[in-house]
Design an enzyme around this catalytic site. Structure first.
Site, PDB file in Angstrom:
ATOM      1  N   ASP A  46       0.848  -1.190   0.000  1.00 11.93           N
ATOM      2  CA  ASP A  46       0.000   0.000   0.000  1.00 11.93           C
ATOM      3  C   ASP A  46       0.884   1.240   0.000  1.00 11.93           C
ATOM      4  O   ASP A  46       1.993   1.210  -0.522  1.00 11.93           O
ATOM      5  CB  ASP A  46      -0.927  -0.034   1.237  1.00 11.93           C
ATOM      6  CG  ASP A  46      -2.282   0.621   0.979  1.00 11.93           C
ATOM      7  OD1 ASP A  46      -2.308   1.828   0.695  1.00 11.93           O
ATOM      8  OD2 ASP A  46      -3.309  -0.075   1.070  1.00 11.93           O
ATOM      9  N   HIS A  80      -3.720   5.870   3.631  1.00 10.73           N
ATOM     10  CA  HIS A  80      -4.475   4.707   3.187  1.00 10.73           C
ATOM     11  C   HIS A  80      -3.912   3.415   3.776  1.00 10.73           C
ATOM     12  O   HIS A  80      -4.647   2.602   4.367  1.00 10.73           O
ATOM     13  CB  HIS A  80      -4.477   4.632   1.661  1.00 10.73           C
ATOM     14  CG  HIS A  80      -5.410   3.614   1.088  1.00 10.73           C
ATOM     15  ND1 HIS A  80      -5.073   2.282   0.970  1.00 10.73           N
ATOM     16  CD2 HIS A  80      -6.675   3.715   0.607  1.00 10.73           C
ATOM     17  CE1 HIS A  80      -6.090   1.617   0.442  1.00 10.73           C
ATOM     18  NE2 HIS A  80      -7.071   2.467   0.209  1.00 10.73           N
ATOM     19  N   SER A 235     -11.852  -0.930  -0.374  1.00 11.91           N
ATOM     20  CA  SER A 235     -10.567  -1.084   0.312  1.00 11.91           C
ATOM     21  C   SER A 235     -10.789  -1.495   1.756  1.00 11.91           C
ATOM     22  O   SER A 235     -10.153  -2.423   2.273  1.00 11.91           O
ATOM     23  CB  SER A 235      -9.795   0.236   0.291  1.00 11.91           C
ATOM     24  OG  SER A 235      -9.107   0.430  -0.907  1.00 11.91           O
TER      25      SER A 235
END
Length: 358
Positions: A46, A80, A235
């Site tokens: 990520d 994120h 996600s």
């Protein structure tokens, strides 16, 4: 891959736990009496994972496959990656403060493969997956949409062959219109999203590849600089399912990856039309059932079930595309040393750019 992101909300440790509605919805406290993910390593390719106070005890030294990080995957200027890791394995703080992950005793292997703008390259994701395989991760959680380049396809297939559970996001509309890669790869657990009422999230991409769904709207987790984030997207659902897989793999350490996936789908709460459908897959994950149900093992010999003829119209058939997907998955699982899922427990309750998006 979030449709709505607030990466630096002011909610402090005392409030965020109450904002994590998905914990009660999925009966996480009850599941934790059965398993907390101990002994399981979940790789998170990520934007990197920052050592948040609610997460740092579970953070391993990882890898940067792109420049700009600290060399060990433990930097994140986007939030994120830190958010996804927190959904999987945040341990929180004493007195029920801070964010809590689905598998709070699991370890996170952080991999920086995506720049701060959230747009990475497919072969960088491939390098992340290759690293995770080399480090013998138990699960790889891919909250990204990508192009299936040859290197990325080879990396995903190698992970499946290595008995690693690969969990990936179906994608969010309107950015994606079909189930994204690697979620569309046979043998990968493809995850869609539901809202607070358990209904299909309007942004969650539908398709014959969707296997299960999980909460994906207004999901609170860890962020950068010790703060918290709220986001919506597949996600988040993917990270939650990766945490669920960690609980199962911890309780049943000898189960092959395909059987862990089987427990997730076989015990899911059926939604939409009876049987599998393109919005919900096999249904909403049920952590407690996945950890306790008497699920017959995979393999036609062990279950005594004869494989149906490919032309038979199964009750949960989702059309020709679903049949093709099922046959392809059968081939992939057989090649990985497993067998197709032959038992289910039912309960009611434009071309993409050559980049990955998060």
């Amino acid at each position: 891959m979030g449709t709505q992101v607030d990466p630096g909300i002011g909610n402090g440790p005392a409030r965020v736990r109450g904002d994590q509605w998905h914990l009660d919805y999925l009966r996480v406290p009850a599941a934790h009496r059965l398993s907390e993910g101990q002994g399981v390593v979940v790789a998170v390719p990520d934007t990197g994972v920052e050592p948040h106070p609610d997460l740092r005890r579970n953070l391993l030294a990882g890898e940067d496959v792109i420049p700009g990080g600290t060399g060990n995957g433990q930097s994140d200027t986007n939030s994120h990656g830190t958010g996804m890791a927190g959904l999987i394995a945040a341990h929180g703080q004493p007195k029920n403060l801070g964010a809590l992950g689905v598998a709070p005793l699991a370890k996170i292997l952080p991999i920086l493969d995506t720049p701060p703008d959230g747009l990475g390259q497919p072969d960088d994701l491939a390098a992340s997956i290759e690293f995770a395989v080399a480090r013998h991760a138990d699960i790889i959680s891919v909250s990204a949409a990508s192009m299936p380049t040859p290197r990325l396809q080879a990396a995903v297939r190698a992970a499946v062959q290595a008995n690693i559970i690969v969990v990936a996001a179906a994608g969010n509309s309107p950015r994606e219109s079909v189930v994204s890669y690697p979620a569309s790869e046979p043998g990968v657990v493809a995850v869609g999203g539901v809202d607070r009422t358990g209904n299909h999230a309007d942004f969650s991409v539908s398709g014959p590849e969707v296997d299960v769904v999980a909460p994906a709207v207004d999901i609170y987790s860890t962020s950068t600089n010790g703060r918290y984030r709220r986001s919506s997207g597949t996600s988040d659902a993917t990270a939650i399912v990766a945490g669920a897989a960690a609980l199962i793999r911890s309780k049943y350490p000898n189960l092959p990856a395909v059987e862990v996936a089987h427990r997730l789908t076989a015990t899911a709460v059926d939604k939409g039309p009876p049987g599998r459908d393109d919005q919900y897959g096999y249904g909403v994950i049920d952590l407690v059932a996945a950890l306790t149900a008497d699920v017959p093992p995979l393999g036609f010999e062990s279950t005594g079930v004869t494989a149906p003829a490919p032309t038979a119209a199964a009750p949960d058939a989702g059309g020709d595309n679903s049949t093709a997907r099922g046959l392809a998955t059968l081939s992939a699982l057989l090649a990985a040393g497993g067998a197709y899922l032959v038992w289910r427990r039912r309960r009611r309750a434009d071309d993409p750019p050559p980049r990955i998006s998060r």
